[in-house]
Design an enzyme around this catalytic site. Structure first.
Site, mmCIF file in Angstrom:
data_model
loop_
_atom_site.group_PDB
_atom_site.id
_atom_site.type_symbol
_atom_site.label_atom_id
_atom_site.label_comp_id
_atom_site.label_asym_id
_atom_site.label_seq_id
_atom_site.Cartn_x
_atom_site.Cartn_y
_atom_site.Cartn_z
ATOM 1 N N SER A 171 95.835 39.695 94.348
ATOM 2 C CA SER A 171 95.111 39.471 93.102
ATOM 3 C C SER A 171 96.078 39.338 91.929
ATOM 4 O O SER A 171 96.919 38.458 91.918
ATOM 5 C CB SER A 171 94.103 40.600 92.889
ATOM 6 O OG SER A 171 93.255 40.341 91.807
ATOM 7 N N ASP A 323 93.271 34.503 87.444
ATOM 8 C CA ASP A 323 94.350 35.273 88.050
ATOM 9 C C ASP A 323 94.876 34.522 89.279
ATOM 10 O O ASP A 323 94.343 33.459 89.628
ATOM 11 C CB ASP A 323 93.881 36.688 88.384
ATOM 12 C CG ASP A 323 92.802 36.745 89.446
ATOM 13 O OD1 ASP A 323 92.161 35.712 89.705
ATOM 14 O OD2 ASP A 323 92.588 37.822 90.024
ATOM 15 N N ASP A 325 94.656 34.521 92.506
ATOM 16 C CA ASP A 325 93.769 34.053 93.574
ATOM 17 C C ASP A 325 92.453 33.509 93.036
ATOM 18 O O ASP A 325 91.534 33.215 93.796
ATOM 19 C CB ASP A 325 93.532 35.148 94.619
ATOM 20 C CG ASP A 325 92.807 36.366 94.060
ATOM 21 O OD1 ASP A 325 93.020 36.693 92.872
ATOM 22 O OD2 ASP A 325 92.057 37.017 94.809
ATOM 23 N N ASP A 327 89.809 34.518 91.421
ATOM 24 C CA ASP A 327 88.467 35.100 91.481
ATOM 25 C C ASP A 327 88.073 35.732 90.144
ATOM 26 O O ASP A 327 86.906 36.059 89.932
ATOM 27 C CB ASP A 327 88.331 36.112 92.623
ATOM 28 C CG ASP A 327 89.313 37.275 92.539
ATOM 29 O OD1 ASP A 327 90.206 37.259 91.678
ATOM 30 O OD2 ASP A 327 89.194 38.203 93.364
#
Length: 608
Positions: A171, A323, A325, A327
């Site tokens: 993340s 961010d 990734d 999400d």
């Protein structure tokens, strides 16, 4: 104990570290396993080298725990070896544990999995390693051809009819970290009892089967997937569009992550021609080189500074950041003075909730909105005003929102949010998605712009309608085995000797979701029982006149932190009085937080 490795002295060195207090009990136990059990034989040389120079600090960091499944799966520091780190062995164990547990659940071998990864160091290596372990267990594996977003993985689990999925990502953590996010067949991250079942199988891992990647691709055990799934995902997100308004100038940055494959693609496909990508942060860069402090968390106002500087003197009044990734979505908005204001996750969530519920009011019978216990109550107030059901008693973690969607019925799901920049609308996935958040927020911004307003103007209107809501968060980092002990001590202090006054706020009660009790403060006597949920979370209730103040305390499930969430709500005031109300309320919360940190540090000082 039988000596292992090339040195007969490692046991003596281990004892020295333990006797001196430089090695925790957990580190001693885990190092002993890695030095004596045959499955760890290939990893002993690096351990021996650290033993030889008595680098106990490093050894304890690498071995103080077996890295757990938290709210976001397994996540942590990458290293060559170590039970507490992300490395070749712990990734292989994670994959082996998932495959073994799936086999137990199905009562037979086989099944299907999909794997994706982000732009971090070793992410591709770990994704391929996971695929090789899954294929060796007899699973049919779909492996993305390059980096993708976490919500695309959540979508793919459902779209491809998979039993499990894995996302290799840490993340928004620093470049030193990586992680293993485990997904179940519904497309959400694993929940109880699957999380416990998987980790039990991880702990029992000895020899791990593995196939050659190219051989498995040739044999059809591993299939490389890409564009067809990408387009299906983008189409599913764009199907949630609620407006044809596209006239808005904005800048988007993926912070060197995967956001160009999801967020920016969706915005382009949807027709937002006025949205530019911030080129200095657009390339895949495992070190997040052009992000301030190399910390790619859009909750941090600092990450927006390079883009803000770049748009100076232009008509761009909105900056979006996902961010690594993709999400989570962060947002900064230009105010009337030409300065950019960073929006918290709570305020972004309230704006999207306002937009979606306004558009869907009266159209979704039995429609409901979902949020966690540490997300702003303003979302609930907006939803209730539009006659939607509100489910707001969830623990932290978007997996609980995904679970609620399936329990309550996905057809009636309207919107879900958590304060850490996580949002979802539609039923194409069971995890938060920066793509859908960007689409809906830009539509709302475009509609407001057509009325001569901004997102900030709409927030002011919401405060006028519902009262002023203010939320903020502070964290304390306590690393390693000693840090974990301190976090436990801090939580014990809150439970056993709770504060009754923080600044100007008098605390009157605490809801303890671990014991299932609501207790009075300062007496700490049980007032009533809490039916659900069960988790390590404390919520203190306080008042100051007619204003309500709340503080939530919980340990992070993915980082060595304890988090403190503060909430304030005032009665409605006239628009002329709102600026003063905001200033006063925010000052009270700041003082309350300062008093809280001082209270904690006095009782559990941070070790030097």
């Amino acid at each position: 104990m039988t000596n292992s490795g090339n040195s007969p002295d490692w046991e003596q060195t281990l004892s020295e570290g333990q006797d001196s207090g430089k090695l925790s009990a957990g580190a001693v136990e885990n190092i002993t396993r890695w030095m004596t059990e045959p499955q760890y034989a290939a990893y002993r040389d690096p351990i021996l080298r650290m033993m030889e120079v008595k680098d106990f600090e490093r050894l304890d960091l690498l071995f103080w725990e077996v890295i757990p499944f938290g709210t976001g799966g397994r996540r942590g520091l990458m290293a060559e070896v170590g039970s507490a780190t992300v490395n070749e062995r712990t990734i292989a164990e994670s994959a082996h544990g998932m495959a073994t547990y799936l086999k137990q659940e199905r009562g037979e071998a086989g099944g299907k999995a999909v794997i994706a990864h982000d732009t971090r160091h070793r992410s591709r290596e770990f994704a391929e390693l996971t695929a090789r372990v899954f294929a060796a267990h007899g699973l049919k594996v779909d492996l993305f051809d390059d980096f993708r977003s976490t919500p695309a993985l959540s979508f793919a689990v459902r779209h491809l009819g998979c039993d499990i999925g894995v996302m290799i990502s840490a993340s928004h953590n620093p470049p030193s970290d990586n992680g293993f996010k485990a997904y179940w067949s519904h497309g959400g991250q694993v929940l109880f009892p699957h999380d416990k079942g998987i980790i039990d199988c991880v702990y029992q891992a000895t020899e791990i089967p593995m196939v050659d990647l190219e051989d498995a691709i040739q044999a059809g055990g591993i299939t490389i997937v890409g564009e067809k799934v990408d387009q299906a995902y983008a189409d599913a997100v764009m199907a949630q569009s609620l407006s044809d308004q596209r006239d808005i100038a904005a800048m988007f940055t993926p912070l060197h992550g995967v956001g160009a494959t999801s967020v920016y693609r969706i915005l382009q496909d949807a027709g937002f021609t006025g949205v530019q990508i911030f080129e200095p942060q657009a390339n895949a860069d495992s070190d997040f080189t052009n992000v301030p402090d190399q910390l790619p968390n859009p909750e941090r106002p600092e990450v927006f500074e390079p883009a803000i500087e770049a748009v100076a003197g232009t008509n761009i009044g909105l900056i979006l950041a996902s961010d690594p990734d993709a999400d989570r979505l962060g947002v900064s908005v230009k105010d009337g003075n030409g300065q950019f204001q960073h929006l918290t996750g709570n305020r972004i969530g309230a704006l999207i909730a306002d937009y979606v519920t306004g558009k869907k009011q009266g159209q979704v019978e039995g429609g409901y909105v979902v949020e966690t216990l540490v997300t702003t109550p303003l979302i609930a107030e907006i939803a209730k005003a539009r006659s939607f059901r509100v489910i707001n008693d969830l623990l932290v973690g978007f997996k609980y929102i995904g679970q609620t969607m399936d329990e309550e019925g996905p057809d009636q799901f309207v919107f879900g949010a958590e304060e850490s920049l996580g949002y979802l609308a539609g039923q194409y996935a069971r995890d938060k998605d920066a793509g859908i958040a960007a689409l809906l927020l830009l539509e709302f911004a475009a509609e407001l712009q057509a009325e001569g307003k901004t997102l900030l103007d709409r927030l002011e209107e919401l405060y006028g309608e519902f009262g002023y809501f203010f939320e903020c968060q502070k964290s304390q980092v306590r690393k390693g085995s000693s840090g974990q002990k301190q976090i436990g001590q801090i939580l014990d202090e809150f439970r056993n000797n709770p504060p009754s006054q923080l600044g100007d706020v008098t605390l009157t009660a605490v809801r303890d979701y671990q014991t299932g009790e609501k207790r009075t403060v300062p007496e700490n006597s049980v007032e009533s029982q809490i039916a659900k949920p069960e988790g390590n979370l404390l919520i203190f209730e306080g008042r100051r006149g007619e204003e309500t103040y709340t503080i939530a305390v919980r340990p992070s499930g993915t980082e060595p932190k304890i988090k403190y969430y503060s909430f304030a709500r005032t009665p409605k005031v006239a628009s002329a009085e709102l600026p003063q109300t905001k200033q006063t309320t925010e000052g009270i919360v700041d003082a309350m937080q300062d008093a809280l940190i001082a209270w904690v540090n006095e009782r559990v000082p941070e070790e030097e």
